[in-house]
Design a protein around this motif. Structure first.
Motif, PDB file in Angstrom:
ATOM      1  N   ARG A 112      -1.094  14.428  -1.417  1.00  0.00           N
ATOM      2  CA  ARG A 112      -2.128  15.290  -1.907  1.00  0.00           C
ATOM      3  C   ARG A 112      -2.669  16.211  -0.592  1.00  0.00           C
ATOM      4  NH1 ARG A 112      -5.348  10.852  -5.604  1.00  0.00           N
ATOM      5  NH2 ARG A 112      -4.086  11.480  -7.419  1.00  0.00           N
ATOM      6  N   VAL A 113      -2.776  15.643   0.425  1.00  0.00           N
ATOM      7  CA  VAL A 113      -3.304  16.373   1.745  1.00  0.00           C
ATOM      8  C   VAL A 113      -2.499  17.712   1.771  1.00  0.00           C
ATOM      9  CG1 VAL A 113      -3.660  16.521   4.119  1.00  0.00           C
ATOM     10  CG2 VAL A 113      -4.468  14.589   2.885  1.00  0.00           C
ATOM     11  N   TYR A 114      -1.066  17.395   1.558  1.00  0.00           N
ATOM     12  CA  TYR A 114       0.010  18.384   1.781  1.00  0.00           C
ATOM     13  C   TYR A 114      -0.422  19.542   0.630  1.00  0.00           C
ATOM     14  CZ  TYR A 114       4.454  20.830   1.725  1.00  0.00           C
ATOM     15  OH  TYR A 114       5.407  21.730   1.553  1.00  0.00           O
ATOM     16  N   ASN A 115      -0.263  18.986  -0.427  1.00  0.00           N
ATOM     17  CA  ASN A 115      -0.272  19.857  -1.573  1.00  0.00           C
ATOM     18  C   ASN A 115      -1.482  20.899  -1.594  1.00  0.00           C
ATOM     19  OD1 ASN A 115       0.615  20.895  -4.183  1.00  0.00           O
ATOM     20  ND2 ASN A 115      -0.012  19.177  -5.399  1.00  0.00           N
ATOM     21  N   LEU A 116      -2.679  20.476  -1.227  1.00  0.00           N
ATOM     22  CA  LEU A 116      -3.841  21.067  -1.180  1.00  0.00           C
ATOM     23  C   LEU A 116      -3.817  21.978  -0.083  1.00  0.00           C
ATOM     24  CD1 LEU A 116      -6.728  20.900  -2.413  1.00  0.00           C
ATOM     25  CD2 LEU A 116      -7.627  19.585  -0.718  1.00  0.00           C
ATOM     26  N   ASN A 117      -3.293  21.565   1.178  1.00  0.00           N
ATOM     27  CA  ASN A 117      -3.550  22.305   2.396  1.00  0.00           C
ATOM     28  C   ASN A 117      -2.447  23.274   2.937  1.00  0.00           C
ATOM     29  OD1 ASN A 117      -6.412  21.495   2.452  1.00  0.00           O
ATOM     30  ND2 ASN A 117      -5.614  19.673   4.047  1.00  0.00           N
ATOM     31  N   GLY A 118      -1.068  22.424   2.587  1.00  0.00           N
ATOM     32  CA  GLY A 118       0.146  23.394   2.840  1.00  0.00           C
ATOM     33  C   GLY A 118       0.054  24.642   2.646  1.00  0.00           C
ATOM     34  N   ARG A 119       0.772  25.427   3.337  1.00  0.00           N
ATOM     35  CA  ARG A 119       0.754  26.852   3.225  1.00  0.00           C
ATOM     36  C   ARG A 119       1.566  27.452   2.126  1.00  0.00           C
ATOM     37  NH1 ARG A 119       0.483  29.892   8.839  1.00  0.00           N
ATOM     38  NH2 ARG A 119       0.640  31.749   7.444  1.00  0.00           N
ATOM     39  N   GLU A 165      -8.372   9.844   1.957  1.00  0.00           N
ATOM     40  CA  GLU A 165      -7.984   9.939   0.441  1.00  0.00           C
ATOM     41  C   GLU A 165      -7.324   8.665   0.194  1.00  0.00           C
ATOM     42  OE1 GLU A 165      -8.036  11.696  -2.027  1.00  0.00           O
ATOM     43  OE2 GLU A 165      -6.430  10.701  -3.175  1.00  0.00           O
ATOM     44  N   PHE A 166      -6.559   8.025   0.975  1.00  0.00           N
ATOM     45  CA  PHE A 166      -6.024   6.759   0.788  1.00  0.00           C
ATOM     46  C   PHE A 166      -7.018   5.635   0.572  1.00  0.00           C
ATOM     47  CE2 PHE A 166      -4.744   2.453   3.003  1.00  0.00           C
ATOM     48  CZ  PHE A 166      -3.771   2.247   1.798  1.00  0.00           C
ATOM     49  N   ASP A 204       0.662  -1.070   0.013  1.00  0.00           N
ATOM     50  CA  ASP A 204      -0.086   0.021   0.056  1.00  0.00           C
ATOM     51  C   ASP A 204       0.900   1.280   0.000  1.00  0.00           C
ATOM     52  OD1 ASP A 204      -2.111  -1.622   0.053  1.00  0.00           O
ATOM     53  OD2 ASP A 204      -2.654  -1.474   2.114  1.00  0.00           O
ATOM     54  N   LEU A 205       2.065   1.181  -0.090  1.00  0.00           N
ATOM     55  CA  LEU A 205       2.958   2.152   0.109  1.00  0.00           C
ATOM     56  C   LEU A 205       2.840   3.400  -0.894  1.00  0.00           C
ATOM     57  CD1 LEU A 205       5.577   3.451   1.389  1.00  0.00           C
ATOM     58  CD2 LEU A 205       6.715   2.608  -0.498  1.00  0.00           C
ATOM     59  N   LEU A 206       2.567   3.202  -2.207  1.00  0.00           N
ATOM     60  CA  LEU A 206       2.327   4.308  -3.077  1.00  0.00           C
ATOM     61  C   LEU A 206       1.244   5.196  -2.966  1.00  0.00           C
ATOM     62  CD1 LEU A 206       4.546   3.644  -6.320  1.00  0.00           C
ATOM     63  CD2 LEU A 206       5.384   4.741  -4.126  1.00  0.00           C
ATOM     64  N   PRO A 207      -0.005   4.356  -2.844  1.00  0.00           N
ATOM     65  CA  PRO A 207      -1.429   4.985  -2.575  1.00  0.00           C
ATOM     66  C   PRO A 207      -1.239   5.805  -1.163  1.00  0.00           C
ATOM     67  CG  PRO A 207      -1.738   2.629  -3.143  1.00  0.00           C
ATOM     68  CD  PRO A 207      -0.065   3.004  -2.978  1.00  0.00           C
ATOM     69  N   TYR A 208      -0.519   5.396  -0.312  1.00  0.00           N
ATOM     70  CA  TYR A 208      -0.595   6.204   1.075  1.00  0.00           C
ATOM     71  C   TYR A 208       0.410   7.270   0.866  1.00  0.00           C
ATOM     72  CZ  TYR A 208      -1.283   6.706   6.053  1.00  0.00           C
ATOM     73  OH  TYR A 208      -1.475   7.271   7.350  1.00  0.00           O
ATOM     74  N   LEU A 209       1.477   7.344   0.211  1.00  0.00           N
ATOM     75  CA  LEU A 209       2.320   8.554  -0.058  1.00  0.00           C
ATOM     76  C   LEU A 209       1.653   9.409  -0.747  1.00  0.00           C
ATOM     77  CD1 LEU A 209       5.803   7.009  -0.623  1.00  0.00           C
ATOM     78  CD2 LEU A 209       5.056   7.624   1.467  1.00  0.00           C
ATOM     79  N   GLU A 210       1.000   8.963  -1.673  1.00  0.00           N
ATOM     80  CA  GLU A 210       0.230   9.913  -2.762  1.00  0.00           C
ATOM     81  C   GLU A 210      -0.737  10.452  -1.936  1.00  0.00           C
ATOM     82  OE1 GLU A 210       0.633   9.360  -6.119  1.00  0.00           O
ATOM     83  OE2 GLU A 210      -1.112  10.279  -7.235  1.00  0.00           O
ATOM     84  N   ALA A 211      -1.341   9.739  -0.892  1.00  0.00           N
ATOM     85  CA  ALA A 211      -2.455  10.671  -0.020  1.00  0.00           C
ATOM     86  C   ALA A 211      -1.954  11.710   0.823  1.00  0.00           C
ATOM     87  CB  ALA A 211      -3.203   9.378   0.778  1.00  0.00           C
ATOM     88  N   ILE A 212      -0.773  11.288   1.274  1.00  0.00           N
ATOM     89  CA  ILE A 212      -0.175  12.221   2.133  1.00  0.00           C
ATOM     90  C   ILE A 212       0.241  13.667   1.393  1.00  0.00           C
ATOM     91  CG2 ILE A 212       1.884  12.860   3.630  1.00  0.00           C
ATOM     92  CD1 ILE A 212       2.106   9.919   4.416  1.00  0.00           C
TER      93      ILE A 212
END
Ligand code: SF4
Lengths: 114, 555
Positions: free
Chosen positions: B235-242, B270-271, B225-233
């Motif tokens: 995505r959350v960062y890309n969307l919400n990171g300042r 997201e995962f 599950d590594l890549l989907p989980y990294l992708e999820a992290i």
């Protein structure tokens, strides 16, 4: 009271080599701080920058740096960062401007080379 | 070793050709610096104080002798005869000319190397345990994971413009040599109760202006599950990171401001969403490709050897210098009769991590002849020969002596990390190399260094903390104060699995005060340690900061 204006020179990095260069009074570039054109007033500083900024094809990132003047009116750096820029890495006296043969890194874009 | 496939080859060659063209257009005046700068940064080219600097990626710190020879050749042909190994397991050339950069990148491409994603707000070169595939304590080799992440993150279109740079580190051992808790994402390989492989996923660690220790976002993530989980992290960062404030843009700030619980909930959602996709997550790698990667990292064919070596024992009995070096610079290997050699690029009075062309060539020869053609760059700015027969250690040591690389100080007080600082770096506020050189001379006497034992000093030339000063037992941060260089000391940092951020000891001091202050600190430690085996960090934890602060500022 207005803050006293510190004399300034324009410094930048040569486009091709990345070497430190200074603007001279002809609007060209020199590797020697002693040959740099000096701004004694804010207006003169602006004029120098006005000549430097369009020279994108020769230099990168021109800016005004503070200098002090010796008895003969020659500029020397006041900040340690600028002092290192006149020389090269303090840990490698064989490299950079301070090296025995500093011209070996020619030609400079800023002096019309390449 | 991973070998490029056709896609990798074509991609790297195309990037070199593209950047060569962009550089030529800059030289010709067709591109302004504003236009060119982001392009050169995407290709690892910085403008430093005295020249351009090219940062070349060494993926997860692994390279072969052919690649090391190319690094040596580049230093000789296009630079000033040396390169600088960094805390990111990369190499930097300090004197690159714009007119040479295309040729350098082509030479790198010849040996499957490049400088892509060594800069910019993207997923940077993935780092890993430098003892990978060799360490006795290893659960699994972390490099197939690191390579998978490299392939996934290279030119990932969604993550090319993140709020800020993003660094991933992987370790396959419980003893964390990859500083995973100081990365945006740290992965620690482990097994669940049934013995299935997976990862503990750590997120939001980082050094720099606001040091943070990473937090566990997932206790156990199955390997598949590594890549989907990294992708999820991501995505959350890309969307919400300042994106409004550069100093608050790293994921560590997002994790801190959001809270790990909420962050976890968003990532898991997201995962799950990806896992529900028809046919599975898009990013899930083809199992055949995973097997192909793993095959590249299969253990070399180790000889069947006894655990001890009579040849070595006899040589050590005859040569105390060899015995001291073996005792200090070798680590337990998983195959009997083999050992891991740490070549300390930390000679007395030398700049940490700087290696000459001749030294790089010597290392390449040793890697080829004695270490199954493998070398590693460690984040401690050393070079590792991961698979050396104990029988061969006398010959390796002799060759290292010839190359002036036989410092027997790995892990000791003179094995100092130092970033380039104000001797090279345009962002620096003070120098770091001369401080390291001074300290390495003060503690050069081998018996004294040995008596002090495990002791890490890490030095950064500005708040960006490339020298990892926050996690040194002693951290030294160079700043500017009233127009002079001033050094702030931190104490009690730890870069391992028991990570701690050092505490500021007091006001800054001038460069020439640092050496005597550290000597007083070391004396105070030697006086107070419970026994010879109690490391400085343990004594510090037992007694607290006071006696050491007092010693630092006693003068
Ligand atoms: S810590 Fe600062 S001075 Fe040192 S290399 Fe990083 S940016 Fe440069």
């Amino acid at each position: 009271m207005a803050k006293e204006f510190k004399p300034k020179i324009v410094s930048a990095n040569d486009l091709n080599i990345g070497d430190v260069v200074y603007m001279n009074s002809g609007g060209g570039w020199t590797r020697k701080l002693a040959e740099a054109a000096i701004a004694h007033t804010p207006e003169e500083g602006e004029t120098l920058m006005g000549r430097a900024e369009p020279q994108q094809a020769k230099v990168v990132g021109p800016y005004l740096a503070d200098v002090a003047l010796d008895d003969d009116g020659r500029p020397f750096p006041t900040h340690f960062r600028e002092k290192f820029r006149t020389r090269g890495p303090s840990t490698r006296p064989d490299l950079g401007k301070q090296a025995a043969n500093p011209e070996r890194r020619e030609p400079l874009a800023a002096s019309g080379g390449i | 070793m991973y070998r490029y496939d056709e896609f990798d080859h074509d991609y790297v060659r195309a990037r070199v050709a593209e950047f060569r063209d962009q550089t030529q257009r800059r030289i010709d005046g067709a591109l302004t610096e504003d236009e060119y700068k982001p392009l050169r940064l995407q290709n690892g080219l910085y403008l430093q104080l005295h020249a351009y600097m090219l940062r070349v990626a060494v993926p997860y710190g692994t390279l072969d002798s052919r690649q090391m020879r190319t690094l040596a050749m580049i230093a000789e042909r296009w630079d000033e005869g040396y390169g600088h190994f960094t805390t990111r397991q990369n190499i930097q050339y300090n004197w690159t000319k714009l007119t040479d950069v295309g040729d350098i990148l082509d030479a790198l491409a010849d040996v499957e190397m490049h400088a892509i994603q060594t800069s910019g707000n993207c997923i940077r070169n993935v780092t890993a345990d430098h003892f990978a595939g060799a360490a006795v304590d290893e659960i699994e080799d972390p490099r197939p994971t690191a390579e998978l992440i490299r392939q996934w993150s290279t030119a990932h279109p969604e993550f090319a413009y993140l709020p800020r740079k993003f660094k991933v580190a992987v370790t396959g051992s419980p003893n964390d040599r990859a500083v995973t808790k100081a990365h945006d994402i740290g992965l620690r390989m482990l097994r669940d109760a049934q013995g299935n492989p997976g990862y503990e996923v750590i997120v939001g660690g980082g050094l720099g202006r606001t040091p943070m220790i990473g937090k566990v976002i997932r206790d156990f993530l199955p390997k598949a599950d590594l890549l989907p989980y990294l992708e999820a992290i991501l995505r959350v960062y890309n969307l919400n990171g300042r994106r409004d404030n550069k100093y608050k843009a790293r994921i560590k700030i997002l994790v801190h401001e959001t809270g790990i619980e909420e962050m976890r909930a968003q990532v898991e959602a997201e995962f799950e969403r990806q896992m529900r996709e028809e046919g599975g997550p898009l990013v899930q790698p083809d199992p055949e490709q995973v097997r192909r990667i793993e095959a590249y990292f299969a253990a070399p064919d180790f000889a069947d050897l006894p655990a001890t070596s009579e040849t070595l024992d006899a040589a050590m009995a005859a040569d105390p210098a060899l015995a001291a070096w073996v005792a200090n610079n070798t680590s337990a290997h998983r195959a009997p009769g083999y050992t891991i050699v740490t070549v300390a690029i930390k000679g007395t009075g030398e700049a940490p991590g700087d290696a000459t062309t001749a030294q790089m060539n010597a290392l390449a020869d040793l890697g080829e002849r004695y270490s199954h053609d493998e070398l590693r760059i460690s984040h401690e700015q050393n070079v590792i020969l991961p698979h050396v027969k104990r029988d061969d250690l006398p010959a390796v040591f002799a060759a290292l002596q010839q190359a002036e690389l036989a410092a027997a100080n790995a892990g000791l007080i003179t094995d100092i990390i130092a970033c380039p600082g104000l001797d090279y770096c345009a962002l620096a506020t003070a120098r770091s190399i001369p401080v390291a050189q001074d300290l390495s001379e003060r503690f050069a006497e081998p018996a004294r260094a040995k008596a002090i034992g495990s002791f890490t000093i890490k030095i950064s030339g500005c708040i960006n903390a490339c020298g990892h000063h926050h996690v040194g037992h002693v951290g030294i941060l160079g700043l500017e104060k009233s127009g002079i260089e001033s050094y702030q000391i931190t104490l009690g940092g730890d870069h391992t699995e028991t990570m701690a951020v050092g505490e500021r000891a007091g006001p800054g001091m001038s460069a020439d005060e640092v050496g005597p202050a550290i000597e007083r600190l070391v004396d105070a430690y030697l006086e107070r340690r419970a026994n010879d085996d109690e490391r400085f960090i343990d004594t510090y934890r037992r007694l607290g900061a006071d006696p050491f602060k007092h010693a630092l500022y006693a003068a």
